[in-house]
Design a protein around this motif. Structure first.
Motif, short mmCIF file in Angstrom:
data_model
loop_
_atom_site.label_atom_id
_atom_site.label_comp_id
_atom_site.label_asym_id
_atom_site.label_seq_id
_atom_site.Cartn_x
_atom_site.Cartn_y
_atom_site.Cartn_z
N GLY A 161 0.82 -1.22 0.00
CA GLY A 161 0.00 0.00 0.00
C GLY A 161 0.84 1.25 0.00
O GLY A 161 0.34 2.35 0.27
N PHE A 162 2.14 1.11 -0.33
CA PHE A 162 3.05 2.24 -0.29
C PHE A 162 3.04 3.06 -1.58
O PHE A 162 3.08 4.28 -1.54
CB PHE A 162 4.49 1.76 -0.04
N VAL A 163 3.03 2.36 -2.70
CA VAL A 163 3.18 3.03 -4.00
C VAL A 163 2.14 2.49 -4.98
O VAL A 163 1.85 1.29 -4.98
CB VAL A 163 4.59 2.79 -4.59
N LYS A 164 1.62 3.38 -5.80
CA LYS A 164 0.65 3.02 -6.84
C LYS A 164 1.20 3.55 -8.17
O LYS A 164 1.34 4.75 -8.36
CB LYS A 164 -0.69 3.66 -6.51
N ILE A 165 1.58 2.64 -9.07
CA ILE A 165 2.14 3.03 -10.36
C ILE A 165 1.07 2.86 -11.44
O ILE A 165 0.65 1.75 -11.76
CB ILE A 165 3.37 2.17 -10.71
N ASP A 166 0.61 3.98 -11.99
CA ASP A 166 -0.40 3.97 -13.05
C ASP A 166 0.29 4.10 -14.41
O ASP A 166 0.98 5.10 -14.67
CB ASP A 166 -1.38 5.14 -12.88
N PHE A 167 0.10 3.10 -15.27
CA PHE A 167 0.65 3.18 -16.64
C PHE A 167 -0.44 3.80 -17.51
O PHE A 167 -1.40 3.14 -17.90
CB PHE A 167 1.02 1.78 -17.11
N ILE A 168 -0.26 5.09 -17.81
CA ILE A 168 -1.32 5.85 -18.47
C ILE A 168 -1.37 5.60 -19.97
O ILE A 168 -2.42 5.30 -20.54
CB ILE A 168 -1.15 7.36 -18.17
N GLU A 169 -0.23 5.73 -20.64
CA GLU A 169 -0.22 5.51 -22.09
C GLU A 169 1.16 5.07 -22.55
O GLU A 169 2.16 5.27 -21.86
CB GLU A 169 -0.63 6.78 -22.83
N HIS A 216 -9.01 -2.69 -0.05
CA HIS A 216 -7.99 -3.65 0.43
C HIS A 216 -6.82 -3.02 1.19
O HIS A 216 -5.85 -3.72 1.50
CB HIS A 216 -7.44 -4.44 -0.76
N LYS A 217 -6.93 -1.73 1.53
CA LYS A 217 -5.79 -1.08 2.20
C LYS A 217 -5.52 -1.63 3.59
O LYS A 217 -4.42 -1.45 4.13
CB LYS A 217 -6.00 0.43 2.27
N ASP A 218 -6.50 -2.33 4.17
CA ASP A 218 -6.29 -2.89 5.51
C ASP A 218 -6.19 -4.42 5.50
O ASP A 218 -6.19 -5.04 6.57
CB ASP A 218 -7.43 -2.45 6.45
N ASP A 219 -6.11 -5.03 4.29
CA ASP A 219 -5.89 -6.49 4.27
C ASP A 219 -4.72 -6.82 3.34
O ASP A 219 -3.56 -6.76 3.76
CB ASP A 219 -7.16 -7.27 3.92
N ILE A 220 -4.97 -7.10 2.06
CA ILE A 220 -3.86 -7.56 1.23
C ILE A 220 -2.85 -6.46 0.91
O ILE A 220 -1.69 -6.74 0.61
CB ILE A 220 -4.36 -8.23 -0.09
N LEU A 221 -3.27 -5.18 0.95
CA LEU A 221 -2.34 -4.09 0.68
C LEU A 221 -1.68 -3.53 1.94
O LEU A 221 -0.86 -2.63 1.88
CB LEU A 221 -3.05 -2.94 -0.07
N LEU A 222 -2.08 -4.06 3.10
CA LEU A 222 -1.42 -3.65 4.33
C LEU A 222 0.03 -4.14 4.24
O LEU A 222 0.27 -5.33 3.96
CB LEU A 222 -2.11 -4.32 5.52
N PHE A 223 0.96 -3.38 4.25
CA PHE A 223 1.33 -2.18 4.95
C PHE A 223 1.40 -1.00 3.96
O PHE A 223 1.51 -1.26 2.77
CB PHE A 223 2.68 -2.40 5.61
#
Length: 353
Positions: free
Chosen positions: A261-269, A300-307
């Motif tokens: 849950g630290f980083v979210k990488i969006d591949f825009i184009e 899912h920030k408090d289950d599979i994406l925790l920490f």
């Protein structure tokens, strides 16, 4: 009372359990030497954390000792977090360029990794940042040969003066010193080691010879570093302890990669591309659709994406958006021009022959 905890360097006291160096009076009466304060004892035997902050004036006093002494500075940097553990004003802090820069944790990478290439890259980077050092070496604190090489390098450079181990917290200073102690005395894990911030609270002195010491200093804190905001449990989870296996993902435009849950990488184009990640093997990396990514995070920030945990997220604040653009066409053109130059050079040589 001027008895020191051999684990963290704090002066032993029996008055306040919430301050550094506390030990129960009965324990103090029954034990004659090799004192561990309650905090170090709990860390070593129960992995139990007690947060104690070193007052700034005490920390600055430690730095003044280093500045006056003019000894050798063994400056430990985490290879896996090079820029995050690099102190850019290290020359000003220690008032010296008599620095042996040690890149620790090299064992987290591929065995085939060329150490000389890393060394050359780092030297070039230091020059750009105007950081002055005396020498550089790469090592793993778990490699006996590297420990030998480091000790021999220290003997070569210290010029019969004290040797100060400095660096950001959690870069492995105390671990390396423990390895040196074990190598030459046979005693194990004398100095307290953990993922807790500021495990070493005061200078710890280890005799090097009759005239000088190896000195473990409290870790410097970078308040912009992620680990400053994380609890011990999270640090243990995300800190790599063995070889990191790179994970490769084929990502299409319109997809997202979550690094826990630290980083979210969006591949825009762009074109379908390979994303190679290097994180602790524990860290979950999850691919999903960009259009559903915000909803997925909230769910899912408090289950599979925790920490990070809820309390850690409150300290860290909201996500900060950074846009990155890679010009693949420009890179390919540069490569093609270089290739053509090499071909032309070969033709000229053939004509001369």
């Amino acid at each position: 009372m001027n008895i020191k905890c051999i684990g963290c360097g704090a002066t032993i006291q029996t008055e306040d359990i919430n301050k550094k160096g506390y030990i129960d009076k009965k324990v103090l009466e029954n034990k004659k030497d090799n004192f561990y304060c309650k905090r170090c004892f709990d860390l070593k035997h129960y992995n139990k954390e007690q947060k104690i902050k070193t007052p700034l004036d005490e920390y600055l006093l430690n730095l003044k000792t280093i500045q006056k002494d003019k000894g050798l500075i063994v400056y430990i940097v985490d290879t896996f977090d090079f820029e995050g553990s690099l102190i850019y004003n290290i020359n000003d802090i220690v008032n010296s360029s008599n620095i042996l820069l040690v890149l620790n944790k090299i064992d987290l990478y591929l065995d085939s990794l060329n150490r000389n290439k890393i060394k050359n890259y780092v030297l070039k980077y230091l020059k750009e940042k105007q950081i002055k050092i005396k020498d550089i070496m790469l090592m793993s604190s778990f490699n006996d040969n590297d420990i030998d090489d480091l000790f021999n390098k220290i003997k070569e450079l210290h010029n019969n003066k004290n040797v100060y181990f400095v660096g950001m917290t959690n870069v492995g200073k105390s671990t390396i010193i423990n390895k040196i102690i074990k190598k030459f005395t046979g005693e194990e894990d004398i100095i307290t080691v953990s993922n807790t911030l500021n495990t070493t609270l005061e200078n710890i002195y280890i005799p090097l010879n009759d005239d000088c010491y190896i000195i473990d200093t409290p870790g410097l804190l970078n308040r912009n570093n992620l680990i400053y905001f994380l609890d011990k449990k999270t640090l243990e989870y995300i800190t790599p302890k063995k070889y990191v296996k790179p994970k490769t993902f084929q990502i299409n435009p319109g997809q997202t990669l979550f690094i826990q849950g630290f980083v979210k990488i969006d591949f825009i184009e762009g074109e379908r591309s390979s994303f190679v990640t290097n994180f602790s093997n524990n860290v979950l990396i999850h691919r999903t659709k960009l259009e559903n990514s915000d909803e997925f995070y909230e769910k899912h920030k408090d289950d599979i994406l925790l920490f990070p945990t809820k309390s850690e997220r409150e300290k860290l604040g909201n996500f900060v958006t950074k846009k990155v653009k890679f010009n693949k066409i420009k890179k390919l053109k540069t490569q093609q021009i270089q290739l053509q130059k090499r071909k032309n050079l070969v033709k000229k040589r053939k004509l001369k022959d």
